[in-house]
Write a protein that holds these residues in place. Structure first.
Motif, PDB file in Angstrom:
ATOM      1  N   GLY A  35      21.790 -18.493  -4.391  1.00 58.70           N
ATOM      2  CA  GLY A  35      22.824 -17.463  -4.304  1.00 58.70           C
ATOM      3  C   GLY A  35      23.871 -17.600  -5.389  1.00 58.70           C
ATOM      4  O   GLY A  35      24.265 -16.612  -6.016  1.00 58.70           O
ATOM      5  N   ALA A  36      24.316 -18.822  -5.647  1.00 62.45           N
ATOM      6  CA  ALA A  36      25.326 -19.045  -6.691  1.00 62.45           C
ATOM      7  C   ALA A  36      24.762 -18.694  -8.070  1.00 62.45           C
ATOM      8  O   ALA A  36      25.449 -18.090  -8.896  1.00 62.45           O
ATOM      9  N   PHE A  37      23.515 -19.052  -8.300  1.00 62.15           N
ATOM     10  CA  PHE A  37      22.872 -18.764  -9.583  1.00 62.15           C
ATOM     11  C   PHE A  37      22.785 -17.252  -9.817  1.00 62.15           C
ATOM     12  O   PHE A  37      23.137 -16.748 -10.883  1.00 62.15           O
ATOM     13  N   ILE A  38      22.327 -16.521  -8.804  1.00 61.06           N
ATOM     14  CA  ILE A  38      22.158 -15.066  -8.938  1.00 61.06           C
ATOM     15  C   ILE A  38      23.506 -14.363  -8.995  1.00 61.06           C
ATOM     16  O   ILE A  38      23.689 -13.415  -9.771  1.00 61.06           O
ATOM     17  N   LEU A  39      24.467 -14.800  -8.192  1.00 60.57           N
ATOM     18  CA  LEU A  39      25.809 -14.211  -8.223  1.00 60.57           C
ATOM     19  C   LEU A  39      26.422 -14.381  -9.607  1.00 60.57           C
ATOM     20  O   LEU A  39      26.992 -13.444 -10.170  1.00 60.57           O
ATOM     21  N   ASN A  40      26.282 -15.559 -10.193  1.00 61.51           N
ATOM     22  CA  ASN A  40      26.808 -15.805 -11.535  1.00 61.51           C
ATOM     23  C   ASN A  40      26.107 -14.924 -12.571  1.00 61.51           C
ATOM     24  O   ASN A  40      26.759 -14.377 -13.466  1.00 61.51           O
ATOM     25  N   SER A  41      24.807 -14.770 -12.432  1.00 56.00           N
ATOM     26  CA  SER A  41      24.062 -13.916 -13.361  1.00 56.00           C
ATOM     27  C   SER A  41      24.566 -12.478 -13.298  1.00 56.00           C
ATOM     28  O   SER A  41      24.774 -11.834 -14.330  1.00 56.00           O
ATOM     29  N   GLY A  42      24.779 -11.970 -12.099  1.00 52.10           N
ATOM     30  CA  GLY A  42      25.293 -10.609 -11.944  1.00 52.10           C
ATOM     31  C   GLY A  42      26.705 -10.465 -12.462  1.00 52.10           C
ATOM     32  O   GLY A  42      27.049  -9.469 -13.109  1.00 52.10           O
ATOM     33  N   TYR A  43      27.522 -11.463 -12.201  1.00 45.96           N
ATOM     34  CA  TYR A  43      28.915 -11.429 -12.663  1.00 45.96           C
ATOM     35  C   TYR A  43      28.974 -11.447 -14.185  1.00 45.96           C
ATOM     36  O   TYR A  43      29.781 -10.749 -14.799  1.00 45.96           O
ATOM     37  N   THR A  44      28.092 -12.224 -14.804  1.00 48.90           N
ATOM     38  CA  THR A  44      28.049 -12.308 -16.266  1.00 48.90           C
ATOM     39  C   THR A  44      27.634 -10.978 -16.889  1.00 48.90           C
ATOM     40  O   THR A  44      28.174 -10.578 -17.920  1.00 48.90           O
ATOM     41  N   LYS A  45      26.689 -10.284 -16.249  1.00 53.56           N
ATOM     42  CA  LYS A  45      26.222  -8.998 -16.782  1.00 53.56           C
ATOM     43  C   LYS A  45      27.256  -7.895 -16.596  1.00 53.56           C
ATOM     44  O   LYS A  45      27.175  -6.854 -17.242  1.00 53.56           O
ATOM     45  N   ARG A  46      28.216  -8.106 -15.727  1.00 57.14           N
ATOM     46  CA  ARG A  46      29.206  -7.078 -15.399  1.00 57.14           C
ATOM     47  C   ARG A  46      29.918  -6.545 -16.631  1.00 57.14           C
ATOM     48  O   ARG A  46      30.169  -5.357 -16.740  1.00 57.14           O
ATOM     49  N   GLY A  47      30.217  -7.391 -17.568  1.00 52.52           N
ATOM     50  CA  GLY A  47      30.941  -6.962 -18.764  1.00 52.52           C
ATOM     51  C   GLY A  47      30.062  -6.865 -19.992  1.00 52.52           C
ATOM     52  O   GLY A  47      30.537  -7.068 -21.115  1.00 52.52           O
ATOM     53  N   ALA A  48      28.790  -6.544 -19.804  1.00 57.12           N
ATOM     54  CA  ALA A  48      27.857  -6.496 -20.936  1.00 57.12           C
ATOM     55  C   ALA A  48      28.253  -5.407 -21.937  1.00 57.12           C
ATOM     56  O   ALA A  48      28.640  -4.306 -21.559  1.00 57.12           O
ATOM     57  N   ASP A  49      28.155  -5.748 -23.225  1.00 57.82           N
ATOM     58  CA  ASP A  49      28.457  -4.765 -24.266  1.00 57.82           C
ATOM     59  C   ASP A  49      27.251  -3.842 -24.472  1.00 57.82           C
ATOM     60  O   ASP A  49      26.203  -4.008 -23.848  1.00 57.82           O
ATOM     61  N   GLU A  50      27.398  -2.870 -25.352  1.00 57.23           N
ATOM     62  CA  GLU A  50      26.346  -1.870 -25.597  1.00 57.23           C
ATOM     63  C   GLU A  50      25.038  -2.508 -26.065  1.00 57.23           C
ATOM     64  O   GLU A  50      23.954  -2.108 -25.625  1.00 57.23           O
ATOM     65  N   ASP A  51      25.134  -3.482 -26.975  1.00 55.12           N
ATOM     66  CA  ASP A  51      23.926  -4.131 -27.496  1.00 55.12           C
ATOM     67  C   ASP A  51      23.163  -4.863 -26.396  1.00 55.12           C
ATOM     68  O   ASP A  51      21.939  -4.733 -26.279  1.00 55.12           O
ATOM     69  N   THR A  52      23.889  -5.623 -25.588  1.00 51.32           N
ATOM     70  CA  THR A  52      23.262  -6.367 -24.495  1.00 51.32           C
ATOM     71  C   THR A  52      22.653  -5.405 -23.480  1.00 51.32           C
ATOM     72  O   THR A  52      21.529  -5.614 -23.014  1.00 51.32           O
ATOM     73  N   GLY A  82      23.575  -5.248  -8.093  1.00 51.09           N
ATOM     74  CA  GLY A  82      22.480  -5.708  -7.239  1.00 51.09           C
ATOM     75  C   GLY A  82      22.392  -7.220  -7.186  1.00 51.09           C
ATOM     76  O   GLY A  82      22.190  -7.808  -6.115  1.00 51.09           O
ATOM     77  N   GLU A  83      22.557  -7.862  -8.325  1.00 50.31           N
ATOM     78  CA  GLU A  83      22.521  -9.328  -8.363  1.00 50.31           C
ATOM     79  C   GLU A  83      23.703  -9.918  -7.603  1.00 50.31           C
ATOM     80  O   GLU A  83      23.552 -10.912  -6.890  1.00 50.31           O
ATOM     81  N   MET A  84      24.866  -9.305  -7.740  1.00 43.71           N
ATOM     82  CA  MET A  84      26.036  -9.833  -7.027  1.00 43.71           C
ATOM     83  C   MET A  84      25.887  -9.642  -5.519  1.00 43.71           C
ATOM     84  O   MET A  84      26.253 -10.529  -4.739  1.00 43.71           O
TER      85      MET A  84
END
Length: 160
Positions: A35-52, A82-84
């Motif tokens: 859960g912590a791994f997936i929550l962190n992954s979703g949180y990191t993607k939250r501010g993704a720039d256009e290229d990412t 969804g990940e969060m």
């Protein structure tokens, strides 16, 4: 006539989801780490720039063509949310393990679909990963955890 005092019957613990006695402590290590791994992954993607966003969307849309209709920024926002949600469901013990496990199994099956269908992720005529495919192939552990959570919860409910 005598009035007998009867001992009140003890109510049987039904083991509802809000009752800590119904939580399976053996599920907690897998649920917390995943859960912590997936929550962190979703949180990191939250501010993704256009290229990412474009890269993530392009990778997913190459395997799942129906995603081509979705804008890259929208796709990444939905993926992040969804990940969060999934990570939180795994971390909160009042969510039944069967529910959290089913979500985890479905999510990881989608990731493994990327692994199986994307050219260059697997060695020729093999299920074994290439160097590029290793990052997706390792997600098979999440499928195993999700299936274990579901099976253990279903078997435990049948015993009750």
């Amino acid at each position: 006539m005598t009035n007998r005092c009867r001992k009140p019957r003890r109510r049987r613990n039904t083991g509802g989801p809000l009752n800590p006695r119904s939580w399976n402590a053996t599920h907690l290590p897998a649920r917390i780490t995943t859960g912590a791994f997936i929550l962190n992954s979703g949180y990191t993607k939250r501010g993704a720039d256009e290229d990412t966003a474009g890269q993530l969307h392009g990778f997913a849309a190459g395997t799942y063509p129906q995603l081509k209709k979705v804008e890259p920024r929208t796709f990444v926002r939905l993926l992040s949310a969804g990940e969060m949600v999934l990570g939180t469901a795994l971390l909160v013990p009042v969510i039944p393990s069967a529910v959290a496990g089913a979500g985890l199994a479905a999510f990881s099956a989608g990731l493994l679909g990327l692994y199986v269908r994307t050219p260059g992720m697997r060695r020729e005529s093999s299920i074994r990963p290439t160097e590029e495919g290793l990052s997706l192939a390792k997600d098979v552990w999440m499928l195993g955890i999700g299936a274990s959570l579901v099976l253990d919860d279903v078997v435990a409910r049948r015993r009750r």
